[in-house]
Motif scaffolding. Structure first.
Motif, PDB file in Angstrom:
ATOM      1  N   GLU A 143       0.808  -1.219   0.000  1.00  0.00           N
ATOM      2  CA  GLU A 143       0.000   0.000   0.000  1.00  0.00           C
ATOM      3  C   GLU A 143       0.847   1.278   0.000  1.00  0.00           C
ATOM      4  O   GLU A 143       0.351   2.364  -0.257  1.00  0.00           O
ATOM      5  N   SER A 173       0.937   3.823  -3.270  1.00  0.00           N
ATOM      6  CA  SER A 173      -0.274   4.650  -3.393  1.00  0.00           C
ATOM      7  C   SER A 173      -0.293   5.723  -2.319  1.00  0.00           C
ATOM      8  O   SER A 173      -0.630   6.876  -2.581  1.00  0.00           O
ATOM      9  N   TYR A 174       0.063   5.340  -1.114  1.00  0.00           N
ATOM     10  CA  TYR A 174       0.098   6.282   0.004  1.00  0.00           C
ATOM     11  C   TYR A 174       1.077   7.421  -0.284  1.00  0.00           C
ATOM     12  O   TYR A 174       0.765   8.589  -0.078  1.00  0.00           O
ATOM     13  N   ASN A 183      -8.454   2.237  -8.589  1.00  0.00           N
ATOM     14  CA  ASN A 183      -8.923   2.520  -7.234  1.00  0.00           C
ATOM     15  C   ASN A 183      -8.409   3.847  -6.672  1.00  0.00           C
ATOM     16  O   ASN A 183      -8.911   4.318  -5.658  1.00  0.00           O
ATOM     17  N   GLU A 207      -9.524   6.183  -3.257  1.00  0.00           N
ATOM     18  CA  GLU A 207      -8.571   6.166  -2.142  1.00  0.00           C
ATOM     19  C   GLU A 207      -8.111   7.590  -1.812  1.00  0.00           C
ATOM     20  O   GLU A 207      -7.973   7.949  -0.648  1.00  0.00           O
ATOM     21  N   ARG A 238     -10.697   9.491   0.179  1.00  0.00           N
ATOM     22  CA  ARG A 238     -10.666   9.083   1.587  1.00  0.00           C
ATOM     23  C   ARG A 238      -9.460   9.712   2.298  1.00  0.00           C
ATOM     24  O   ARG A 238      -9.563  10.148   3.436  1.00  0.00           O
TER      25      ARG A 238
END
Length: 163
Positions: free
Chosen positions: A43, A46-47, A105, A109, A112
């Protein structure tokens, strides 16, 4: 400072990549980079990209448009292999389903991520400084409780995240 971590704000117009210069000329590590990485949680790419975009001021309303206009940038942060990064037709037996899923996605994401407190979200991973070509915008600096300018010269700014 030894063993510190720096998040660099880039806009693509600078002559040099601070993410590469930080570990080359200091004892610090780069928080988010599009350089080749390995052995990082799935992850984290993406973060990292979400942190970089938010620092640049990309809004949750603009994310799809930004991804369309900056597809190469998105691929450079979200790829999982060389074929995904460069879209190489070689190696037809090898695909990059991870990149496709990440790109699909990512807008949700990112929305959020934008709903979270930015300073708290960044502290999920260690962060000591933010370096920027040009001053951070007031919209960005307002998202931090204790951001202190510790260096400013020749349009390079370094901010310290204080607890």
């Amino acid at each position: 400072e030894k063993d510190c971590v720096v998040l660099a704000r880039r806009d693509g117009t600078e002559r040099y990549d601070m993410n590469i210069l930080i570990p080359a000329f200091t004892h610090c590590n780069s928080y988010a980079t599009d350089a080749t990485f390995s052995m990082m949680p799935n992850e984290r790419p993406s973060y990292n990209y979400m942190a970089v975009l938010r620092l640049k001021g990309v809004s949750s309303f603009d994310i799809e448009d930004h991804l369309l206009k900056n597809n190469g940038e998105a691929r450079s942060y979200l790829f999982s292999n060389w074929k995904g990064l460069y879209g190489l037709p070689d190696f037809p037996d090898f695909s990059d389903p991870i990149l496709g899923e990440r790109l699909k996605n990512f807008p949700d994401e990112y929305r959020r991520f934008m709903a979270q407190d930015f300073e708290s979200a960044l502290k999920k991973y260690r962060l000591d400084y933010i370096a920027s070509i040009g001053a951070l915008s007031p919209d960005v600096t307002r998202q931090f409780r204790n951001l202190k300018t510790v260096f400013a010269s020749e349009n390079v700014f370094v901010y310290q995240i204080q607890d």
